[in-house]
Design a protein around this motif. Sequence first.
Motif, PDB file in Angstrom:
ATOM      1  N   VAL A 299      71.766 -44.089 -39.196  1.00 31.25           N
ATOM      2  CA  VAL A 299      72.892 -45.013 -39.303  1.00 31.25           C
ATOM      3  C   VAL A 299      74.203 -44.301 -38.978  1.00 31.25           C
ATOM      4  O   VAL A 299      74.349 -43.106 -39.253  1.00 31.25           O
ATOM      5  N   ASP A 300      75.114 -45.030 -38.385  1.00 34.63           N
ATOM      6  CA  ASP A 300      76.491 -44.608 -38.113  1.00 34.63           C
ATOM      7  C   ASP A 300      76.628 -43.619 -36.956  1.00 34.63           C
ATOM      8  O   ASP A 300      77.514 -43.747 -36.129  1.00 34.63           O
ATOM      9  N   THR A 301      75.819 -42.550 -36.937  1.00 33.04           N
ATOM     10  CA  THR A 301      75.885 -41.537 -35.893  1.00 33.04           C
ATOM     11  C   THR A 301      74.475 -41.235 -35.405  1.00 33.04           C
ATOM     12  O   THR A 301      73.494 -41.703 -35.982  1.00 33.04           O
ATOM     13  N   ASP A 302      74.362 -40.424 -34.372  1.00 33.01           N
ATOM     14  CA  ASP A 302      73.046 -39.986 -33.911  1.00 33.01           C
ATOM     15  C   ASP A 302      72.510 -38.984 -34.928  1.00 33.01           C
ATOM     16  O   ASP A 302      72.748 -37.785 -34.839  1.00 33.01           O
ATOM     17  N   GLN A 303      71.784 -39.484 -35.917  1.00 37.90           N
ATOM     18  CA  GLN A 303      71.340 -38.619 -37.006  1.00 37.90           C
ATOM     19  C   GLN A 303      70.162 -37.731 -36.616  1.00 37.90           C
ATOM     20  O   GLN A 303      69.812 -36.814 -37.362  1.00 37.90           O
ATOM     21  N   LEU A 315      63.469 -42.173 -34.787  1.00 42.00           N
ATOM     22  CA  LEU A 315      63.253 -42.835 -33.505  1.00 42.00           C
ATOM     23  C   LEU A 315      64.574 -43.152 -32.801  1.00 42.00           C
ATOM     24  O   LEU A 315      64.642 -43.174 -31.569  1.00 42.00           O
ATOM     25  N   GLY A 316      65.599 -43.406 -33.564  1.00 42.80           N
ATOM     26  CA  GLY A 316      66.899 -43.732 -33.013  1.00 42.80           C
ATOM     27  C   GLY A 316      67.876 -44.007 -34.134  1.00 42.80           C
ATOM     28  O   GLY A 316      67.525 -43.945 -35.314  1.00 42.80           O
ATOM     29  N   SER A 317      69.113 -44.314 -33.767  1.00 44.97           N
ATOM     30  CA  SER A 317      70.151 -44.584 -34.757  1.00 44.97           C
ATOM     31  C   SER A 317      71.033 -45.732 -34.300  1.00 44.97           C
ATOM     32  O   SER A 317      71.368 -45.844 -33.116  1.00 44.97           O
ATOM     33  N   ALA A 318      71.396 -46.589 -35.251  1.00 42.22           N
ATOM     34  CA  ALA A 318      72.418 -47.608 -35.006  1.00 42.22           C
ATOM     35  C   ALA A 318      73.761 -46.949 -35.272  1.00 42.22           C
ATOM     36  O   ALA A 318      73.970 -46.387 -36.351  1.00 42.22           O
ATOM     37  N   ILE A 319      74.656 -46.998 -34.303  1.00 40.07           N
ATOM     38  CA  ILE A 319      75.867 -46.173 -34.377  1.00 40.07           C
ATOM     39  C   ILE A 319      77.144 -46.983 -34.225  1.00 40.07           C
ATOM     40  O   ILE A 319      77.145 -48.102 -33.698  1.00 40.07           O
ATOM     41  N   LYS A 320      78.238 -46.393 -34.692  1.00 41.93           N
ATOM     42  CA  LYS A 320      79.570 -46.963 -34.485  1.00 41.93           C
ATOM     43  C   LYS A 320      80.527 -45.822 -34.139  1.00 41.93           C
ATOM     44  O   LYS A 320      80.424 -44.724 -34.675  1.00 41.93           O
ATOM     45  N   GLY A 359      66.636 -41.484 -30.515  1.00 44.12           N
ATOM     46  CA  GLY A 359      66.675 -40.131 -31.056  1.00 44.12           C
ATOM     47  C   GLY A 359      66.380 -39.084 -30.001  1.00 44.12           C
ATOM     48  O   GLY A 359      65.655 -39.340 -29.029  1.00 44.12           O
ATOM     49  N   GLN A 360      66.916 -37.880 -30.188  1.00 46.29           N
ATOM     50  CA  GLN A 360      66.859 -36.872 -29.136  1.00 46.29           C
ATOM     51  C   GLN A 360      65.435 -36.454 -28.764  1.00 46.29           C
ATOM     52  O   GLN A 360      65.183 -36.059 -27.621  1.00 46.29           O
ATOM     53  N   GLU A 361      64.478 -36.537 -29.685  1.00 44.11           N
ATOM     54  CA  GLU A 361      63.105 -36.157 -29.349  1.00 44.11           C
ATOM     55  C   GLU A 361      62.311 -37.298 -28.722  1.00 44.11           C
ATOM     56  O   GLU A 361      61.163 -37.104 -28.311  1.00 44.11           O
ATOM     57  N   PHE A 362      62.931 -38.482 -28.633  1.00 41.30           N
ATOM     58  CA  PHE A 362      62.195 -39.652 -28.148  1.00 41.30           C
ATOM     59  C   PHE A 362      62.767 -40.224 -26.849  1.00 41.30           C
ATOM     60  O   PHE A 362      62.303 -41.257 -26.380  1.00 41.30           O
ATOM     61  N   VAL A 363      63.764 -39.561 -26.285  1.00 38.29           N
ATOM     62  CA  VAL A 363      64.362 -40.040 -25.044  1.00 38.29           C
ATOM     63  C   VAL A 363      63.298 -40.074 -23.944  1.00 38.29           C
ATOM     64  O   VAL A 363      62.614 -39.082 -23.680  1.00 38.29           O
TER      65      VAL A 363
END
Length: 395
Positions: A299-303, A315-320, A359-363
């Motif tokens: 959440v918020d950032t690329d965690q 898997l990914g992040s919802a970001i602002k 997420g960086q490992e799933f690109v």
Amino acid sequence: MVQDSCEHEGEGNASRTDLRGRISRRRVLGSSAAFGAITIAGCLGNGDDDGNGDDDGTGDDDGNGNGNGNGEADGGQVAIISSDAGFGDNAFNDNALAGLEEAAEDFGLEVTQVEETETAQFAARQEDLAAEGAYDLIVMVGYQHWEGLAENAEQYPDQYWMLINDHVEGAENVSGWIEMNNEMSFLAGVAAATLTQEDIQHGDSSTDPDESVVGFAGGEDIDLINAFEQSYIEGVEWIDDSIDVLTGYGGSFSDVEALNEVASSQFDDGADIVWHAAAAAGAGAFSAAQDNDRFALGVDTDQSVGDEQYADVILGSAIKALNEATYMVTEAVVEDNWEDVSGEQNLSIENEGIDFIVGQEFVGELPDSLDENIEAARQAFIDDEIELTCGPTGC
């Protein structure tokens, strides 16, 4: 704690409030490791102290969390007061701070961090900083600062303020930013619903597409996070209303163990993806995903970067793009363009201040259905085809 370092919906009226093209993976990193305790001599002010935020560089620290630096700056000072979650959350406090750090580097400013985790002290911390007359801009993270600011903005009309997640009606010296958390949460729901129906395997973790169950783990059970939950559920249902959504709260934005228990319970009950809205406590959801060979969303950032030890399950992040907002407001002060950011502004999908990133490992590894569904949801918001039950700060 103070560290000196360097580095309701509405239509924003700022010339750079339109964030199209500015959001990127680099700019939404939330890692507090990026913040150094370095002070750069500033040049924003004119070197004299006239009560309008131009400091003479004779900073002091009274030991109560209110310092204006170490005396090395000639002017150009900004301050930031945390939300009750505090800095080091790898989420919205650190994201907001990152923008100030970048502005400090670009414009030669000094940044003072004030960590205040007691909401009852927010008004006092605001007043302490404003009374010094040393800061060109004071940033407050979280709508809980509103009550104190409504009074302090009037008491100190020559002080520029930035409020994150709310605004003060009629206060021209306040730049109030409404983050469309409901839109961000909806995108998280779209992602979770899409991926739970896919066969994903990575390391020891996997989904169970035959079951299609997802979870939501909130921090404090308050209106703001209730809106996250409801909007997330609506995002899931937008994809497939037959998907089960398990929900629960850890009761804190800092208790990692409590959130781990919530997420672990959801994994035990069949969830293969859990999204958290719990600031620093969210690491508990990530560790639970690792322990249960399942996945999580940030959440918020690329965690996956900010909490890199859990990158294998994020898997990914919802970001602002809060960092873009704090940078933009600081730049407006530097360039004497306050009118560009004064009043109510927002971070939304339409101005690309809200997004979902892999997420960086799933690109390159996740199914095309994710990109397709996220893009469809983005466009549906732009076309006003989605009406959410909850607003950005509550239901």
